[in-house]
Design an enzyme around this catalytic site. Structure first.
Site, PDB file in Angstrom:
ATOM      1  N   GLU A 116       0.825  -1.214   0.000  1.00  0.00           N
ATOM      2  CA  GLU A 116       0.000   0.000   0.000  1.00  0.00           C
ATOM      3  C   GLU A 116       0.858   1.263   0.000  1.00  0.00           C
ATOM      4  O   GLU A 116       0.588   2.233   0.721  1.00  0.00           O
ATOM      5  CB  GLU A 116      -0.973  -0.011   1.183  1.00  0.00           C
ATOM      6  CG  GLU A 116      -1.968  -1.171   1.133  1.00  0.00           C
ATOM      7  CD  GLU A 116      -3.047  -1.100   2.208  1.00  0.00           C
ATOM      8  OE1 GLU A 116      -2.942  -0.231   3.105  1.00  0.00           O
ATOM      9  OE2 GLU A 116      -4.000  -1.897   2.135  1.00  0.00           O
ATOM     10  N   GLU A 267      -6.011  -8.554  -0.283  1.00  0.00           N
ATOM     11  CA  GLU A 267      -6.621  -8.543   1.049  1.00  0.00           C
ATOM     12  C   GLU A 267      -8.099  -8.230   0.911  1.00  0.00           C
ATOM     13  O   GLU A 267      -8.476  -7.310   0.186  1.00  0.00           O
ATOM     14  CB  GLU A 267      -6.002  -7.473   1.964  1.00  0.00           C
ATOM     15  CG  GLU A 267      -4.583  -7.706   2.408  1.00  0.00           C
ATOM     16  CD  GLU A 267      -4.098  -6.603   3.355  1.00  0.00           C
ATOM     17  OE1 GLU A 267      -4.953  -5.822   3.850  1.00  0.00           O
ATOM     18  OE2 GLU A 267      -2.895  -6.521   3.598  1.00  0.00           O
TER      19      GLU A 267
END
Length: 453
Positions: A116, A267
């Site tokens: 991220e 995820e």
């Protein structure tokens, strides 16, 4: 019984084989109460999970995965990206140290550069890392190619905040600050190497931030014809929030000229608990989300999304365990799947509406802590908040000085600090020593500061 089985098998009626072909598990280790690496791998094998995603390239775990049927995803830490981006020899060294000792006996299939990265924007160093992402990906790919390794896909997992807008999906675009400078070259790399667009996607977050306008059933795949949403730009009909979010990525990529890059969900999941003010974070919803997610991802023929019907989307569910050393809001520590015997029958739905009222932050019940650790936490809170008078009421002769008890003083300090600095990102955690309460701990003339929701 292995953690995670609660949400997979009894509620689904699915066989191990049906699940293993498409579903992966994230194996995070930010906790001080987790099973050993060996036990954790045994749990994954007992589940017959198809894949496991690590947040590093831990030698012990990669050795334990040798000879298993688990496909493995490993990760270059964020702090190594810029070094690798600027030096091919560093990329070669990383592959030599973290891939070659284990491959092919350990089935490494994904090598992710950072985690991220585009969500970090607090410093020049963070922003420099954005521009180093694709060069690092390219150098790692070159290193693999030089070793004749062609079946490891290279990419980077992004969060949904890489998008400027997501609704309606057909109008989605990448953020203006990264669209041309980062996303365009990244998509070019992914397209050229036939890799995936790796995405962390959580319907919980858009729903919990706007529960009045987004149906919980829509977020949990429990929608019906009355909850369908039709995208005015395409006429595509959506029955759940995840499909909307995934298609927004597809349309954003298409606008940059890359309509066919495959998606892989690195995820997704739903928290089983959280802070008082975090609606919908409960076991019932977590079980429902994961159950219905798996039904969709193992469907035969594949369901895909409205923009890409019939396409398989490899998916990693987050996460194998709760991680009690994670910082941030309470949900951060409650994505793991818990033992089956803890929850029979499944608890009823609760806290699905936003909490309205006062909340205090006090010393957590049942926490084993010594006086030195608790005292240090109190001192840190009082010193950090000194300019704002965080602990003035604890001074001798002041209204909260008596009774002189460390736990009482700590609860006041925690609540006062959190109330004053929550707007700046403070949480009621204090390294696991604190918890929220809706019961006012004030006594006599000593009034504990609170946060009003």
């Amino acid at each position: 019984m292995a953690p995670f089985l609660l949400f997979l098998f009894p509620l689904l009626g699915l066989s191990f084989g049906e699940i293993s072909s498409k579903i992966g598990i994230n194996y995070g280790r930010l906790g001080d109460n987790l099973p050993s690496a060996n036990r954790s791998i045994e749990l994954l094998k007992a589940m017959n999970a198809g894949r496991v995603k690590l947040y590093d390239a831990d030698p012990e775990i990669l050795k334990l995965l040798s000879g298993t049927n688990l496909q493995v995803s490993i990760m270059v830490p964020n702090n190594e990206i810029s070094t690798i981006a600027s030096d091919q020899t560093k990329a070669d060294e990383w592959v030599r140290n973290n891939v070659l000792p284990y491959y092919p006996e350990t089935m490494i299939r994904y090598l992710l550069i950072g985690n991220e990265v585009l969500s970090y924007n607090s410093s020049d160093q963070d922003r420099q890392m954005w521009y180093d992402l694709v060069p690092a990906m390219s150098k790692i790919k070159s290193s693999l190619k030089s070793q004749n390794i062609t079946n490891i896909k290279v990419g980077t997992p992004l969060a949904m905040d890489a998008l400027q807008s997501t609704f309606p999906p057909s109008k989605a675009t990448f953020r203006a600050d990264i669209s041309d400078t980062v996303m365009a070259p990244m998509l070019r790399f992914l397209n050229r190497t036939k890799s995936f667009f790796f995405i962390d996607v959580y319907p919980f977050f858009p729903w919990s931030s706007n529960p009045g306008n987004i149906s919980l059933d829509f977020a949990l795949f429990r929608g019906n014809s009355t909850m369908e949403y039709t995208d005015p730009g395409t006429g595509l009909v959506y029955t759940n929030l995840l499909d909307q979010m995934l298609d927004s990525l597809i349309f954003a990529m298409t606008k940059l000229g890359y309509p066919n890059i495959r998606l892989l969900i690195t995820e997704t999941g739903w928290p089983s608990s959280g802070d008082i003010e975090q609606p919908g974070a409960n076991i019932h919803n977590a079980a429902t989300y994961n159950r219905n997610l798996i039904h969709r991802m193992v469907a035969k023929p594949p369901l895909g999304t409205p923009a890409r019907p019939g396409v398989v989307i490899p998916t990693f569910i987050f996460s194998l365990f709760d991680e009690n050393q994670k910082t941030g809001p309470g949900t951060e520590r409650h994505w793991g799947k818990r033992p089956l015997e803890d929850y029979e029958p499944l608890p009823e739905e609760q806290n699905n509406r936003p909490y309205k009222g006062a909340v205090w932050c006090v010393v957590a019940k049942g926490v084993s802590v010594n006086d030195e650790e608790l005292g240090s936490a109190v001192n840190n809170a009082c010193i950090a908040g000194n300019a704002s008078g965080t602990c003035d009421a604890l001074s001798p002769g002041k209204e909260c000085y008596e009774p002189v008890a460390l736990t009482r003083h700590a609860s006041y300090a925690f609540s006062s600090y959190w109330a004053k600095f929550r707007s700046q990102g403070a949480t009621c955690h204090f390294n696991g020593l604190a918890e929220q309460t809706s019961l006012d701990p004030s006594h006599g003339s000593c009034k504990f500061p609170s946060v009003i929701f």
